[in-house]
Design an enzyme around this catalytic site. Structure first.
Site, PDB file in Angstrom:
ATOM      1  N   GLU A   1      12.142   7.101   9.966  1.00  0.00           N
ATOM      2  CA  GLU A   1      12.081   7.257  11.309  1.00  0.00           C
ATOM      3  C   GLU A   1      10.675   7.426  11.684  1.00  0.00           C
ATOM      4  O   GLU A   1      10.118   7.780  13.207  1.00  0.00           O
ATOM      5  CB  GLU A   1      12.974   8.506  11.455  1.00  0.00           C
ATOM      6  CG  GLU A   1      14.237   8.735  10.941  1.00  0.00           C
ATOM      7  CD  GLU A   1      14.961   9.828  11.631  1.00  0.00           C
ATOM      8  OE1 GLU A   1      14.107  11.051  11.675  1.00  0.00           O
ATOM      9  OE2 GLU A   1      16.165  10.171  11.648  1.00  0.00           O
TER      10      GLU A   1
ATOM     11  N   ALA B   1       0.757  -1.154  -0.448  1.00  0.00           N
ATOM     12  CA  ALA B   1      -0.416   0.158  -0.268  1.00  0.00           C
ATOM     13  C   ALA B   1       0.706   1.499  -0.232  1.00  0.00           C
ATOM     14  O   ALA B   1       0.855   2.234   0.458  1.00  0.00           O
ATOM     15  CB  ALA B   1      -0.550   0.081   0.859  1.00  0.00           C
TER      16      ALA B   1
ATOM     17  N   GLY C   1       6.226   8.218   1.195  1.00  0.00           N
ATOM     18  CA  GLY C   1       6.957   7.940   2.756  1.00  0.00           C
ATOM     19  C   GLY C   1       7.835   7.057   2.678  1.00  0.00           C
ATOM     20  O   GLY C   1       9.032   6.868   1.957  1.00  0.00           O
ATOM     21  N   HIS C   2       7.046   5.990   1.688  1.00  0.00           N
ATOM     22  CA  HIS C   2       7.662   4.613   1.258  1.00  0.00           C
ATOM     23  C   HIS C   2       8.870   4.903  -0.061  1.00  0.00           C
ATOM     24  O   HIS C   2      10.150   4.558  -0.921  1.00  0.00           O
ATOM     25  CB  HIS C   2       6.948   3.566   0.589  1.00  0.00           C
ATOM     26  CG  HIS C   2       5.955   2.921   1.625  1.00  0.00           C
ATOM     27  ND1 HIS C   2       4.469   2.794   1.528  1.00  0.00           N
ATOM     28  CD2 HIS C   2       6.044   2.114   2.520  1.00  0.00           C
ATOM     29  CE1 HIS C   2       4.454   2.174   2.823  1.00  0.00           C
ATOM     30  NE2 HIS C   2       4.902   1.926   3.449  1.00  0.00           N
TER      31      HIS C   2
END
Ligand code: AMP
Length: 283
Positions: A152, A36, A40-41
């Site tokens: 993070e 999904a 960010g990924h």
């Protein structure tokens, strides 16, 4: 970078590809995910591309890190969309084992996560980090990366995995990457997809509250009363429950002892209806 993205679904096929890279002295960067995928990924994937010759992204929704009451069955999945995004980001290989490939019949050895796993998330999700540590140890042995990149966003996870790599002498380097956020400050997360329109409007209050808390602690505010104020701000904004808001030593995650001058981190987990959001910021 290779021409087209490769997909492996068995350890055997994965090793056929990675052993060829190894023979040619190519370094390998791994980005573990549960799919999904969002921006960010992709930021982790781009960082991996800069740090290693070949990039592998694993997509595996790991059942052993979910408690029976948690959201495993409704966790969002989008295999086709994920592969398209990874191809566009220049990834070389997607490692997508199914549950039987990852945990074949009879598989019973596990990793017990260390002291960094004990409280915060560990209090509310008691077996979570053992599941994370075990699957990451397996991923590291399967892919044999030189580096692995973690966000993070899941700050305690990064601390637990750094401890595992150090304690078990695993031959790879972990790299932490900064949290990517929407314009209103909400940390990108696959779980944001669960939020209703009304909840989505409330959600940025979490980041706002912990950022203000971090700024005040940095300016010398006394921690406990200032944390109490942040909790109140979060619930007043419409969050339904606060699991924790804590200021901790940024490396060990232990409660800070007074005036050591060590870096601190604010970490929080809060519920918005049926959705649990986590976030953290540096002090
Ligand atoms: P997940 O798919 O949620 O297990 O996340 C896979 C990796 O992406 C983990 O290392 C996360 O910390 C990282 N990650 C998730 N959300 C973000 C974000 N908003 N910014 C940066 N990294 C993230």
């Amino acid at each position: 970078m290779s021409d087209t993205i490769k997909i492996a679904r068995t350890v055997h096929d994965l090793r056929k590809i990675t052993s060829k890279w190894r023979d040619r002295d190519r370094t390998i960067g791994l980005v573990p995910t549960m799919g999904a995928l969002h921006a960010g990924h992709i930021s982790l994937v781009k960082l991996a591309g800069k740090k290693a010759d070949r990039t592998v992204v694993s997509i595996f929704v790991n059942p052993t890190q979910f408690a029976p009451s948690e959201d495993l069955s409704r966790y969002p999945r989008d295999e086709e969309g994920d592969v398209q995004k990874l191809e566009a980001a220049g990834v070389d290989l997607v490692w997508m084992p199914n549950v039987d490939e990852m945990y074949p019949e009879g598989c019973s050895t596990t990793v017990r996560a260390g002291s960094a796993s004990r409280d915060l998330e560990g209090t509310f999700r008691p077996h979570h980090f053992d599941g994370v540590a075990t699957v990451c140890a397996k991923l590291f042995n399967q892919v044999t990366p030189d580096i692995a990149i973690f966000g993070e966003k899941d700050y305690q996870q990064l601390a637990v995995l750094r401890q595992m790599v150090r304690d078990l002498d695993m031959p790879l380097k972990l790299i932490g990457a900064p949290t990517q956020r929407d314009r209103d400050g909400l940390a990108l997360s696959s779980r944001n997809a669960y939020l209703s329109e009304a909840e989505r409007k409330i959600a940025p209050a979490l980041y706002a509250a912990i950022s203000a808390l971090a700024a005040d602690v940095a300016a010398g505010a006394e921690i406990e009363p200032r944390v109490a104020k942040a909790r109140l701000e979060i619930t007043s904004a419409g969050f339904t429950k606060v699991d924790y808001v804590e200021t901790r030593d940024a490396e060990t995650l232990a409660p800070p002892s007074a005036a050591t001058g060590r870096p601190l981190r604010v970490l929080a987990a809060c519920w918005l209806g049926k959705t649990r959001l986590i976030d953290n910021v540096a002090v």
